[in-house]
Motif scaffolding. Structure first.
Motif, PDB file in Angstrom:
ATOM      1  N   LYS A 160       6.554   2.336   7.568  1.00 37.03           N
ATOM      2  CA  LYS A 160       5.543   1.298   7.323  1.00 37.03           C
ATOM      3  C   LYS A 160       6.072  -0.091   7.692  1.00 37.03           C
ATOM      4  O   LYS A 160       7.268  -0.357   7.697  1.00 37.03           O
ATOM      5  N   ASP A 224       0.904  -2.548   7.170  1.00 41.27           N
ATOM      6  CA  ASP A 224       0.537  -1.440   6.293  1.00 41.27           C
ATOM      7  C   ASP A 224       0.505  -1.849   4.821  1.00 41.27           C
ATOM      8  O   ASP A 224      -0.239  -1.269   4.036  1.00 41.27           O
ATOM      9  N   GLY A 250      -4.460   0.412   4.304  1.00 46.67           N
ATOM     10  CA  GLY A 250      -3.253  -0.302   3.901  1.00 46.67           C
ATOM     11  C   GLY A 250      -3.285  -0.707   2.434  1.00 46.67           C
ATOM     12  O   GLY A 250      -4.347  -0.814   1.817  1.00 46.67           O
TER      13      GLY A 250
END
Length: 291
Positions: A160, A224, A250
């Motif tokens: 991420k 993210d 997200g």
């Protein structure tokens, strides 16, 4: 060598004048602190907030000439304030030892530990962020930061990209990278915070995966996870911007919010983010959700 310390309390609007007064009088240093129990977290851009009542503390050498100066200042301040300032003799100390006696390795969640440099975690298998107290806000010991660290410990961060908006010491971005995030972005308006974040990231071996920006040089990315541990007012004002940076699906993580501010902060995000039940610690809340 020992020092003489002179301290007194003044209203916020008089703090700058008295600070200047002490500097002109020959104080070696002047610090401003909270006279009560009024937390100041990450300020908004361009703000330098002070507490409603400020304690000014000035240090002087302890030789006879300085002692006479401190006594003259005490008489003058008593006449101005109606109350005699507090005067103490402070013996020389190994200051690094002083904070090490109070700042111990601390676990957040199941895996994550924040430890002073050179101190091992309580779990040899733990994920360690090595961090010493410094000028920039954030060692994990305030409830707002602790809530964010515990959230990170329980999140799936593998691969991420994480944005730490209002990064302070960089502790959240560094923790995210240590816990498996591929990349992190740290943003803060305070130059000291940017320096602290750089140095802390370098010391933790994650600088190569971290980008650090002042707000004016920051172009909103798609990320993210957005972490923002600031204050309720800026969080409300920034709601459209922070939400827009999240990719669909997200995660949004907001802290620095008092429990009585949860409703107003949540209202600024509820149309863009599906919010979870807030997490509470002491009088503080963490608001999280998914776009």
């Amino acid at each position: 060598m020992p020092w003489l310390q002179l301290a007194f309390d003044v209203p916020r609007d008089q703090a700058d004048d008295f600070e200047h007064y002490l500097e002109l009088a020959g104080a070696l240093s002047v610090t401003l602190g909270d006279a009560g129990d009024e937390p100041q977290l990450e300020p908004g851009p361009g703000e330098t907030p002070l507490w409603s009542v400020v304690t000014l503390t000035a240090l002087f050498e302890s030789d006879p000439e300085s002692a006479a100066l401190v006594e003259r200042l005490a008489l003058d301040l008593t006449a101005r304030l109606g109350e005699r300032p507090r005067i103490h003799r402070i013996e020389d100390q190994v200051w690094e030892r002083v904070w090490l006696d109070t700042f111990k390795p601390t676990r957040f969640g199941q895996r994550l530990w924040v430890c002073p440099h050179g101190q091992p975690p309580g779990d040899p298998e733990g994920v360690v962020v090595a961090l010493d107290p410094g000028l920039a806000f954030g060692t994990g010991h305030h409830a707002t930061t602790a809530l964010c660290l515990e959230w990170l410990d329980g999140a799936d961060l593998a691969g991420k990209t994480v944005l730490d908006f209002g990064c302070g010491s960089g502790i959240l971005a560094i923790a995210a990278l240590k816990l498996g995030a591929a990349r992190a972005i740290a943003v803060d308006h305070d130059p000291q915070a940017l320096t602290a974040t750089h140095d802390n990231a370098q010391a933790n071996g994650v600088l190569d995966r971290l980008e650090i920006f002042a707000p004016e040089s920051f172009t909103d990315p798609s990320v993210d996870i957005v972490l923002a541990n600031i204050l309720a007012g800026p969080l409300i004002a920034l709601a459209p911007r922070l939400s827009a940076m999240l990719v669909p699906g997200g995660d949004l993580v907001l802290s620095g919010v008092l429990t009585e501010q949860v409703e107003s902060v949540s209202a600024a995000y509820v149309e863009r983010v599906r919010l979870a039940v807030p997490r509470i610690r002491d009088d503080w809340a963490l608001i999280s959700g998914r776009r």
